[in-house]
Design an enzyme around this catalytic site. Structure first.
Site, PDB file in Angstrom:
ATOM      1  N   HIS A 313       0.850  -1.196   0.000  1.00  0.00           N
ATOM      2  CA  HIS A 313       0.000   0.000   0.000  1.00  0.00           C
ATOM      3  C   HIS A 313       0.881   1.241   0.000  1.00  0.00           C
ATOM      4  O   HIS A 313       1.930   1.259   0.629  1.00  0.00           O
ATOM      5  CB  HIS A 313      -0.907   0.028   1.243  1.00  0.00           C
ATOM      6  N   ASP A 371      -7.979  -5.236  -0.122  1.00  0.00           N
ATOM      7  CA  ASP A 371      -8.478  -6.109  -1.204  1.00  0.00           C
ATOM      8  C   ASP A 371      -8.152  -7.575  -1.010  1.00  0.00           C
ATOM      9  O   ASP A 371      -8.625  -8.414  -1.784  1.00  0.00           O
ATOM     10  CB  ASP A 371      -7.871  -5.628  -2.538  1.00  0.00           C
TER      11      ASP A 371
HETATM   12  C1  SDX Z   1      -6.180   0.077  -3.096  1.00  0.00           C
HETATM   13  O1  SDX Z   1      -4.380   4.629  -2.193  1.00  0.00           O
HETATM   14  C2  SDX Z   1      -5.320   3.995  -1.570  1.00  0.00           C
HETATM   15  O2  SDX Z   1      -5.738   4.330  -0.486  1.00  0.00           O
HETATM   16  C3  SDX Z   1      -5.855   2.780  -2.337  1.00  0.00           C
HETATM   17  C4  SDX Z   1      -6.897   1.934  -1.595  1.00  0.00           C
HETATM   18  C5  SDX Z   1      -8.178   2.704  -1.351  1.00  0.00           C
HETATM   19  O3  SDX Z   1      -8.896   2.357  -0.407  1.00  0.00           O
HETATM   20  O4  SDX Z   1      -8.507   3.575  -2.198  1.00  0.00           O
HETATM   21  O5  SDX Z   1      -6.371   1.512  -0.341  1.00  0.00           O
HETATM   22  C6  SDX Z   1      -7.310   0.716  -2.398  1.00  0.00           C
HETATM   23  O6  SDX Z   1      -5.924   0.415  -4.224  1.00  0.00           O
HETATM   24  C7  SDX Z   1      -5.322  -0.927  -2.359  1.00  0.00           C
HETATM   25  C8  SDX Z   1      -4.132  -1.459  -3.235  1.00  0.00           C
HETATM   26  C9  SDX Z   1      -4.660  -2.540  -4.175  1.00  0.00           C
HETATM   27  N1  SDX Z   1      -3.599  -2.937  -5.124  1.00  0.00           N
HETATM   28  C10 SDX Z   1      -2.953  -4.115  -5.016  1.00  0.00           C
HETATM   29  O7  SDX Z   1      -3.128  -4.922  -4.103  1.00  0.00           O
HETATM   30  C11 SDX Z   1      -1.963  -4.384  -6.153  1.00  0.00           C
HETATM   31  C12 SDX Z   1      -0.643  -4.931  -5.585  1.00  0.00           C
HETATM   32  N2  SDX Z   1      -0.013  -3.831  -4.821  1.00  0.00           N
HETATM   33  C13 SDX Z   1       0.960  -3.047  -5.497  1.00  0.00           C
HETATM   34  O8  SDX Z   1       0.946  -2.951  -6.867  1.00  0.00           O
HETATM   35  C14 SDX Z   1       1.448  -1.823  -4.718  1.00  0.00           C
HETATM   36  O9  SDX Z   1       1.748  -2.239  -3.447  1.00  0.00           O
HETATM   37  C15 SDX Z   1       0.554  -0.591  -4.663  1.00  0.00           C
HETATM   38  C16 SDX Z   1       0.129  -0.171  -6.013  1.00  0.00           C
HETATM   39  C17 SDX Z   1      -0.647  -0.848  -3.816  1.00  0.00           C
HETATM   40  C18 SDX Z   1       1.357   0.529  -3.999  1.00  0.00           C
HETATM   41  O10 SDX Z   1       2.398   0.804  -4.830  1.00  0.00           O
HETATM   42  P1  SDX Z   1       3.510   1.947  -4.507  1.00  0.00           P
HETATM   43  O11 SDX Z   1       3.184   2.671  -3.270  1.00  0.00           O
HETATM   44  O12 SDX Z   1       3.693   2.749  -5.744  1.00  0.00           O
HETATM   45  O13 SDX Z   1       4.767   1.116  -4.177  1.00  0.00           O
HETATM   46  P2  SDX Z   1       5.859   0.664  -5.238  1.00  0.00           P
HETATM   47  O14 SDX Z   1       5.206   0.093  -6.460  1.00  0.00           O
HETATM   48  O15 SDX Z   1       6.829   1.780  -5.409  1.00  0.00           O
HETATM   49  O16 SDX Z   1       6.556  -0.566  -4.457  1.00  0.00           O
HETATM   50  C19 SDX Z   1       7.565  -0.331  -3.462  1.00  0.00           C
HETATM   51  C20 SDX Z   1       8.386  -1.606  -3.459  1.00  0.00           C
HETATM   52  C21 SDX Z   1       8.906  -1.993  -4.856  1.00  0.00           C
HETATM   53  O17 SDX Z   1      10.084  -2.748  -4.666  1.00  0.00           O
HETATM   54  P3  SDX Z   1      11.537  -1.922  -4.756  1.00  0.00           P
HETATM   55  O18 SDX Z   1      11.590  -1.309  -6.149  1.00  0.00           O
HETATM   56  O19 SDX Z   1      11.520  -0.899  -3.663  1.00  0.00           O
HETATM   57  O20 SDX Z   1      12.587  -3.001  -4.568  1.00  0.00           O
HETATM   58  O21 SDX Z   1       7.590  -2.728  -3.031  1.00  0.00           O
HETATM   59  C22 SDX Z   1       7.462  -3.648  -4.105  1.00  0.00           C
HETATM   60  C23 SDX Z   1       7.857  -2.929  -5.373  1.00  0.00           C
HETATM   61  O22 SDX Z   1       8.363  -3.842  -6.333  1.00  0.00           O
HETATM   62  N3  SDX Z   1       6.052  -4.057  -4.100  1.00  0.00           N
HETATM   63  C24 SDX Z   1       5.607  -5.295  -4.304  1.00  0.00           C
HETATM   64  C25 SDX Z   1       4.216  -5.248  -4.161  1.00  0.00           C
HETATM   65  N4  SDX Z   1       3.839  -3.990  -3.885  1.00  0.00           N
HETATM   66  C26 SDX Z   1       4.978  -3.247  -3.852  1.00  0.00           C
HETATM   67  N5  SDX Z   1       6.262  -6.441  -4.590  1.00  0.00           N
HETATM   68  C27 SDX Z   1       5.499  -7.560  -4.734  1.00  0.00           C
HETATM   69  N6  SDX Z   1       4.153  -7.588  -4.606  1.00  0.00           N
HETATM   70  C28 SDX Z   1       3.479  -6.443  -4.317  1.00  0.00           C
HETATM   71  N7  SDX Z   1       2.155  -6.473  -4.176  1.00  0.00           N
END
Ligand code: SDX
Length: 436
Positions: A313, A371
């Site tokens: 998140h 989710d």
């Molecule tokens: C919702 O914003 C809100 O409030 C949203 C929400 C709401 O109520 O409106 O809470 C609802 O959208 C919840 C999120 C649902 N999405 C998912 O579950 C999809 C999987 N999650 C990710 O794609 C991700 O965690 C996000 C999109 C939720 C957040 O992404 P960020 O904040 O942009 O973080 P990032 O992509 O920069 O990741 C940081 C690090 C990275 O690794 P490094 O480059 O630092 O080595 O964490 C890793 C990412 O690769 N990472 C993950 C991951 N999520 C982040 N690695 C594996 N699996 C994941 N799910």
């Protein structure tokens, strides 16, 4: 001796031989923000912040999140209290009106909700021209923007009066449109809303009742649905809410802004994640023999397509408080439905445990988000996966409306128009086609 005058906090910004001071604002819970409203006028500089990770768009009174502590409050009320004591429509009223309704306000709100629960009969025909495989989110967005054709007065609405027709009409009709899009997708006749049923009872009845099936909503399922909708009701400046505020900032109508928010929510990185989680879990059972280790290994390899859906998140760097309540509600619901041994639920619990034990997830503070468990519960209710994000939209609608109104009424807000840093070619002479 008079109390020492508190010197307002500020930040000094030095660039070249000049420096400027910008005020630091402090929020209700002590969050700090540097106000750079005058930055470009003073320095000629803009800031660059992809994904607005560090940038605030507004002052807001609606929702407070502490991502480090896993705190979520709506208008000052803790999500745990609202989840325990309210039905969804009470939280909707709170978000939009800024207070919980008293008995009289509740009665008039409920009457309005009932009066506006049907859609114009001509709108029914819109459904007939969609192919059965149309995704319900596409139908939902199109139907919402079409509402303005049936209620043209919406364009002039200044929405000054309290919970007014426009807002209540949308809150009530979105639920009907959602259920109709499901019935359309399974080729069954539409079931109309009934004044004898509550908001969630009506939705479930419109989804599952039919001329040949005497359906009565199970109170445990109704309670669980109320809870899940409360958990989704608002989440400050998330992607889809920011879209609703942005579109509204251009002077677009509430319905046009909400239709845009629905499209933003549809994305698998946002509200589409609940559908993606269930599809991921079912794929693990089908293709990986239920082995979660391979999924976790793939998720660590950074392949965007292999992300652990329902994990991570932007704001929460600890367990999402909504995910905690969603997991508990999901477990209770499946036990009540005799599905406590559901392989998808068991796999989700195992996947969560293993991922939380992984240094990769610990180092990045990746926890289950709202989710991760909701889709499993919706699936147990008999709701198909392509309707999961529609339920997210039903839950989020009052939050979108509250933010749209707040933005519209904020005297300092103007049309949203971010700056950029241009990185393309410098000026070059035009070359006629025959010389290219
Ligand atoms: C919702 O914003 C809100 O409030 C949203 C929400 C709401 O109520 O409106 O809470 C609802 O959208 C919840 C999120 C649902 N999405 C998912 O579950 C999809 C999987 N999650 C990710 O794609 C991700 O965690 C996000 C999109 C939720 C957040 O992404 P960020 O904040 O942009 O973080 P990032 O992509 O920069 O990741 C940081 C690090 C990275 O690794 P490094 O480059 O630092 O080595 O964490 C890793 C990412 O690769 N990472 C993950 C991951 N999520 C982040 N690695 C594996 N699996 C994941 N799910």
């Amino acid at each position: 001796m008079s109390p020492k005058k508190k010197v307002p906090e500020s930040v000094r910004f030095t660039y070249g031989r000049q420096s400027w001071s910008y005020p630091v604002l402090t929020g209700t819970e002590g969050e700090k923000a540097v106000d750079i409203t005058e930055l470009r006028r003073d320095t000629g500089l803009v800031t660059l912040d992809p994904g607005f990770v560090n940038s605030g768009a507004c002052l807001s009174d609606i929702t407070f999140i502490d991502g480090e502590k896993g705190v979520l409050r709506h208008r000052g009320y803790a999500i745990e209290d609202l989840a325990e004591h309210c039905v969804f429509l009470e939280v909707a009223y709170l978000l939009i009106m800024g207070k919980l309704p008293d008995r009289k306000e509740w009665q008039s709100f409920s009457d309005l909700m009932n009066r506006h629960s049907m859609i114009h009969e001509d709108m029914r025909d819109f459904f007939l021209n969609y192919p059965e495989q149309a995704h319900p989110m596409a139908v939902l967005s199109a139907m919402v923007v079409s509402l303005s054709s049936f209620y043209p007065e919406i364009e002039q609405e200044d929405l000054k009066e309290p919970i007014d027709i426009t807002v209540t009409r949308l809150l009530s009709k979105l639920r009907t449109i959602a259920a109709f899009s499901y019935k359309k997708s399974i080729g069954e006749p539409f079931v109309y809303p009934s004044r004898r049923l509550t908001y969630c009872e009506n939705f479930l009845n419109m989804m599952f009742s039919s001329p040949v099936n005497d359906y009565w909503p199970d109170p445990v399922v109704v309670r669980a649905l109320n809870l899940f909708l409360i958990l989704h009701a608002d989440h400050e400046q998330n992607c889809s809410t920011s879209v609703v505020r942005f579109v509204g900032s251009a002077g677009s109508s509430l319905y046009a802004s909400i239709a845009a928010g629905i499209c933003a929510l549809w994305g698998p990185l946002h509200g589409g994640a609940n559908q993606a989680v269930t599809e991921m879990l079912e794929r693990i059972l089908r293709e990986d023999g239920g082995k979660v280790d391979r999924v976790i290994d793939r998720a660590k390899k950074k392949d965007p397509r292999a992300r652990l859906m329902g994990f991570g998140h932007r704001i929460y760097k600890t367990y999402d408080p909504r995910a905690r309540i969603a997991k508990e509600t999901c477990m209770k619901l499946l036990a009540r439905l005799g599905m406590q041994n559901d392989p998808v639920l068991q796999l989700a619990v195992e996947l969560e445990e293993k991922a939380l034990a992984e240094p990769y997830f610990q180092e990045r503070a990746l926890y289950p988000n709202v989710d991760f468990y909701t889709g499993i519960a919706y699936r147990a209710m008999g709701i198909p996966a392509n309707m999961f994000t529609v339920l997210f939209a039903l839950g989020r609608l009052p939050g979108w409306i509250a933010h749209w109104l707040e933005n519209r009424r904020d005297p300092v807000q103007k049309i949203g128009r971010p700056r950029q840093v241009y990185n393309g070619p410098a000026l070059r002479p035009f070359v006629p086609m025959d010389q290219r």
